[in-house]
Design a protein around this motif. Structure first.
Motif, PDB file in Angstrom:
ATOM      1  N   LYS A 147       0.817  -1.203   0.000  1.00 26.67           N
ATOM      2  CA  LYS A 147       0.000   0.000   0.000  1.00 26.67           C
ATOM      3  C   LYS A 147       0.854   1.258   0.000  1.00 26.67           C
ATOM      4  O   LYS A 147       1.875   1.326   0.673  1.00 26.67           O
ATOM      5  CB  LYS A 147      -0.905  -0.005   1.229  1.00 26.67           C
ATOM      6  N   HIS A 148       0.388   2.241  -0.747  1.00 24.09           N
ATOM      7  CA  HIS A 148       1.011   3.560  -0.764  1.00 24.09           C
ATOM      8  C   HIS A 148       0.831   4.196   0.624  1.00 24.09           C
ATOM      9  O   HIS A 148      -0.190   3.975   1.266  1.00 24.09           O
ATOM     10  CB  HIS A 148       0.321   4.392  -1.844  1.00 24.09           C
ATOM     11  N   PRO A 149       1.835   4.964   1.078  1.00 19.68           N
ATOM     12  CA  PRO A 149       1.708   5.565   2.406  1.00 19.68           C
ATOM     13  C   PRO A 149       0.409   6.361   2.589  1.00 19.68           C
ATOM     14  O   PRO A 149      -0.167   6.352   3.689  1.00 19.68           O
ATOM     15  CB  PRO A 149       2.941   6.469   2.521  1.00 19.68           C
ATOM     16  N   ILE A 150      -0.063   7.020   1.537  1.00 19.64           N
ATOM     17  CA  ILE A 150      -1.332   7.763   1.648  1.00 19.64           C
ATOM     18  C   ILE A 150      -2.487   6.801   1.936  1.00 19.64           C
ATOM     19  O   ILE A 150      -3.331   7.049   2.799  1.00 19.64           O
ATOM     20  CB  ILE A 150      -1.609   8.548   0.333  1.00 19.64           C
ATOM     21  N   THR A 151      -2.501   5.690   1.209  1.00 13.86           N
ATOM     22  CA  THR A 151      -3.552   4.692   1.427  1.00 13.86           C
ATOM     23  C   THR A 151      -3.455   4.126   2.848  1.00 13.86           C
ATOM     24  O   THR A 151      -4.478   3.886   3.495  1.00 13.86           O
ATOM     25  CB  THR A 151      -3.417   3.550   0.396  1.00 13.86           C
ATOM     26  N   LYS A 152      -2.221   3.931   3.308  1.00 10.62           N
ATOM     27  CA  LYS A 152      -2.047   3.391   4.664  1.00 10.62           C
ATOM     28  C   LYS A 152      -2.631   4.328   5.715  1.00 10.62           C
ATOM     29  O   LYS A 152      -3.303   3.883   6.642  1.00 10.62           O
ATOM     30  CB  LYS A 152      -0.552   3.158   4.965  1.00 10.62           C
ATOM     31  N   THR A 164      -0.134  17.532  20.952  1.00  9.55           N
ATOM     32  CA  THR A 164       1.232  17.571  21.468  1.00  9.55           C
ATOM     33  C   THR A 164       2.112  16.756  20.531  1.00  9.55           C
ATOM     34  O   THR A 164       1.717  15.707  20.048  1.00  9.55           O
ATOM     35  CB  THR A 164       1.320  16.974  22.891  1.00  9.55           C
ATOM     36  N   CYS A 165       3.306  17.287  20.286  1.00  8.73           N
ATOM     37  CA  CYS A 165       4.228  16.647  19.350  1.00  8.73           C
ATOM     38  C   CYS A 165       4.537  15.224  19.823  1.00  8.73           C
ATOM     39  O   CYS A 165       4.944  15.018  20.963  1.00  8.73           O
ATOM     40  CB  CYS A 165       5.508  17.468  19.268  1.00  8.73           C
ATOM     41  N   PHE A 166       4.286  14.253  18.929  1.00  8.39           N
ATOM     42  CA  PHE A 166       4.468  12.857  19.346  1.00  8.39           C
ATOM     43  C   PHE A 166       5.942  12.474  19.405  1.00  8.39           C
ATOM     44  O   PHE A 166       6.309  11.429  19.932  1.00  8.39           O
ATOM     45  CB  PHE A 166       3.709  11.902  18.427  1.00  8.39           C
ATOM     46  N   LYS A 167       6.794  13.353  18.896  1.00 10.45           N
ATOM     47  CA  LYS A 167       8.231  13.063  18.905  1.00 10.45           C
ATOM     48  C   LYS A 167       8.850  13.457  20.254  1.00 10.45           C
ATOM     49  O   LYS A 167       9.568  12.683  20.859  1.00 10.45           O
ATOM     50  CB  LYS A 167       8.912  13.863  17.781  1.00 10.45           C
ATOM     51  N   CYS A 168       8.539  14.694  20.706  1.00 10.43           N
ATOM     52  CA  CYS A 168       9.174  15.187  21.936  1.00 10.43           C
ATOM     53  C   CYS A 168       8.186  15.216  23.098  1.00 10.43           C
ATOM     54  O   CYS A 168       8.544  15.592  24.219  1.00 10.43           O
ATOM     55  CB  CYS A 168       9.735  16.590  21.701  1.00 10.43           C
ATOM     56  N   GLY A 169       6.933  14.839  22.835  1.00  8.77           N
ATOM     57  CA  GLY A 169       5.943  14.827  23.915  1.00  8.77           C
ATOM     58  C   GLY A 169       5.596  16.229  24.417  1.00  8.77           C
ATOM     59  O   GLY A 169       5.120  16.389  25.531  1.00  8.77           O
ATOM     60  N   GLY A 170       5.867  17.259  23.606  1.00  8.66           N
ATOM     61  CA  GLY A 170       5.491  18.616  24.006  1.00  8.66           C
ATOM     62  C   GLY A 170       6.663  19.445  24.517  1.00  8.66           C
ATOM     63  O   GLY A 170       6.511  20.610  24.868  1.00  8.66           O
ATOM     64  N   GLU A 171       7.842  18.840  24.545  1.00  8.74           N
ATOM     65  CA  GLU A 171       9.034  19.554  25.050  1.00  8.74           C
ATOM     66  C   GLU A 171       9.548  20.586  24.044  1.00  8.74           C
ATOM     67  O   GLU A 171      10.119  21.607  24.416  1.00  8.74           O
ATOM     68  CB  GLU A 171      10.172  18.556  25.322  1.00  8.74           C
ATOM     69  N   LYS A 185       3.819  11.531  10.587  1.00  9.32           N
ATOM     70  CA  LYS A 185       3.968  10.173  11.116  1.00  9.32           C
ATOM     71  C   LYS A 185       5.212   9.463  10.584  1.00  9.32           C
ATOM     72  O   LYS A 185       5.918   8.785  11.305  1.00  9.32           O
ATOM     73  CB  LYS A 185       2.717   9.361  10.788  1.00  9.32           C
ATOM     74  N   TYR A 186       5.451   9.614   9.287  1.00 14.57           N
ATOM     75  CA  TYR A 186       6.591   8.915   8.677  1.00 14.57           C
ATOM     76  C   TYR A 186       7.814   9.817   8.519  1.00 14.57           C
ATOM     77  O   TYR A 186       8.798   9.429   7.898  1.00 14.57           O
ATOM     78  CB  TYR A 186       6.191   8.351   7.314  1.00 14.57           C
ATOM     79  N   GLU A 187       7.721  11.033   9.046  1.00 13.82           N
ATOM     80  CA  GLU A 187       8.832  11.994   8.978  1.00 13.82           C
ATOM     81  C   GLU A 187       9.334  12.206   7.553  1.00 13.82           C
ATOM     82  O   GLU A 187      10.500  12.010   7.228  1.00 13.82           O
ATOM     83  CB  GLU A 187       9.967  11.576   9.918  1.00 13.82           C
ATOM     84  N   ILE A 188       8.404  12.581   6.680  1.00 13.66           N
ATOM     85  CA  ILE A 188       8.718  12.873   5.276  1.00 13.66           C
ATOM     86  C   ILE A 188       8.802  14.393   5.150  1.00 13.66           C
ATOM     87  O   ILE A 188       7.905  15.102   5.624  1.00 13.66           O
ATOM     88  CB  ILE A 188       7.595  12.334   4.359  1.00 13.66           C
ATOM     89  N   ASP A 189       9.878  14.904   4.549  1.00 16.15           N
ATOM     90  CA  ASP A 189      10.033  16.357   4.562  1.00 16.15           C
ATOM     91  C   ASP A 189       9.620  17.046   3.255  1.00 16.15           C
ATOM     92  O   ASP A 189       9.687  18.264   3.147  1.00 16.15           O
ATOM     93  CB  ASP A 189      11.474  16.749   4.946  1.00 16.15           C
ATOM     94  N   ASP A 190       9.185  16.265   2.248  1.00 13.60           N
ATOM     95  CA  ASP A 190       8.770  16.888   0.995  1.00 13.60           C
ATOM     96  C   ASP A 190       7.539  16.165   0.449  1.00 13.60           C
ATOM     97  O   ASP A 190       7.596  14.973   0.145  1.00 13.60           O
ATOM     98  CB  ASP A 190       9.921  16.832  -0.027  1.00 13.60           C
TER      99      ASP A 190
END
Ligand code: PHE
Length: 332
Positions: free
Chosen positions: A100-105, A255-262, A312-317
Motif C-alpha cells: 500500500k502507498h503511504p497515503i492509502t495506509k 502535542t508533538c508525538f516526537k518530543c511529547g510537548g518539550e 507520522k513517517y517523517e517525510i520532509d517533501d
C-alpha cells in the motif's frame, strides 16, 4: 523386396516415415500389392507357391513396421518424460508483492479508528458542483478560496473539489438523521508544487448530525482519535479559528508525538502540531441541506492526509508522495 523394405523400416525414425513406408509397400498402389495383383496371371501350380512367399513377405513387412512403431513410441515417451523432469532443488521464483502507498495506509488507519468509534464511510465525486463545494457550505461569494487562482474551475457550474466538505452536503441532503460519517478523498487546489504544497492532495472529513450533538462530543471524539493515532499520551488543544461552514470553529493542535510537548525540530520547538480543522456545523449549512437547525445540531472536522502522513513517517517533501520512486515507496 523384403530385405530392402525391412532395411528402410529400420532406418525410419518417426511414425510418419513408417506410415509412408506402409503405403509404399502394402498400400493400394504399393509394390507388394502390385505383385499380389499379378498373381492371377500365374499358372495353377505356381500360384500357391508364390502366394505363400508373398504372404510371408507381407507379414514380415507389417510385423517390421509394427515393431518399429512400438520402439519409436517408447523413445518418444522417454524424451517427453525427460523434458518434464522438475528439479525440486532449483531456487524458486521470487514474486514481488505490491504494497500500500503511504497515503492509502494513513487513510486506512484513520478510517479504521473512526469505524471503531461507530462512523461509516461516505464518498463523493472529485468533480463537484460549485453549489456543493462553496454555496451550500456557506462560503461568502467573495471568499478568497473561490478565487480562480485557488480553484480549478471546469465551467460556470463545476469544479475540482477543493475540500472533502461537499461530501457533508451530499450526505445531509440524501440521508436520514442521525448521520455519523467520515469521507476520505482526493482534493485539488491551484497551488504550485513545493515541499509543502501539491495541487492534488487528500483530506478526511468527519460529520456528525443529530439531536443534542455538542462541542464537548466533538472534543471527546477528536481526543479519542488522536490518542489512537499518535499514542495515549497525546493531548489536544482547540484554538479559535474561522471556517464558513462551522460556528464556532477551531483549529486543533496535538502535542508533538516526537518530543511529547518539550519542543523539537519536528514541531519547530513549539511542542504542538496543528492537524485538524473543526467546529459546529453552521446553521446556514444545515438549513441549505434541508435540516432544521432549531431541532438538530452537528459537528464537523477535517484533516489533510499528506500532512498526517508526513508527520507520522517523517517525510520532509510532499512531492515524494506522488513521484512513485520505488526507492521511496519501498520504505513503507
Ligand atoms: N474543509 C476544511 C479545509 O479544507 C477543513 C474543515 C472541515 C474544517 C470540516 C472544519 C470542519 O480547510
Amino acid at each position: 523386396l523384403k530385405d530392402i523394405a525391412l532395411g528402410e523400416i529400420q532406418e525410419a525414425s518417426t511414425i510418419e516415415e513408417l506410415e509412408s513406408l506402409r503405403v509404399k509397400y502394402s498400400g493400394k498402389k504399393g509394390q507388394l500389392t502390385a505383385i499380389m495383383k499379378e498373381m492371377g496371371k500365374l499358372s495353377a501350380e505356381e500360384r500357391p507357391v508364390i502366394g505363400k512367399v508373398a504372404n510371408v513377405v507381407r507379414e514380415a513387412i507389417e510385423g517390421g513396421i509394427n515393431t518399429k512403431k512400438e520402439e519409436i513410441k517408447a523413445i518418444e515417451k522417454e524424451k517427453q518424460l525427460a523434458s518434464e523432469i522438475i528439479d525440486v532443488t532449483m531456487p524458486g521464483k521470487v514474486f514481488t508483492v505490491g504494497k500500500k502507498h503511504p497515503i492509502t495506509k494513513i487513510i486506512d488507519e484513520v478510517s479504521e479508528i473512526f469505524m471503531g468509534l461507530g462512523f461509516s464511510i461516505a464518498e463523493g465525486p472529485e468533480v463537484e458542483t460549485i453549489e456543493n463545494n462553496f454555496d451550500a457550505l456557506n462560503a461568502p461569494k467573495d471568499h478568497p478560496s473561490r478565487d480562480m487562482s485557488d480553484t480549478f474551475y471546469i465551467n460556470s457550474e463545476l469544479l475540482l473539489r477543493t475540500q472533502t466538505s461537499p461530501v457533508q452536503v451530499r450526505t445531509m441532503k440524501n440521508n436520514d438523521l442521525p448521520i455519523k460519517v467520515i469521507s476520505p478523498g482526493r482534493c485539488f487546489r491551484f497551488d504550485s508544487p513545493d515541499a509543502t504544497h501539491s495541487p492534488m492532495f487528500h483530506q478526511i472529513e468527519g460529520l456528525v448530525v443529530g439531536k443534542d450533538v455538542t462541542m464537548a462530543q466533538l472534543k471527546g471524539t477528536l481526543d479519542n482519535f488522536v490518542k489512537k493515532l499518535f499514542g495515549e499520551e497525546t493531548k489536544t488543544k482547540f484554538r479559535p479559528h474561522n471556517f464558513p461552514f462551522t460556528e464556532p470553529s477551531a483549529e486543533v493542535d496535538v502535542t508533538c508525538f516526537k518530543c511529547g510537548g518539550e519542543g523539537c525540530a519536528m514541531c519547530k520547538q513549539e511542542g504542538w502540531i496543528e492537524i485538524l480543522g473543526a467546529g459546529m456545523v453552521h446553521p446556514n449549512v444545515l438549513r441549505n441541506c434541508g435540516i432544521d437547525p432549531e431541532v438538530y445540531s452537528g459537528f464537523a472536522f477535517g484533516m489533510g492526509v499528506e500532512r498526517i502522513g508526513m508527520l507520522k513517517y517523517e517525510i520532509d517533501d510532499i512531492r515524494l508522495l506522488f513521484e512513485n520512486d520505488m526507492r521511496f515507496l519501498n520504505q513503507f
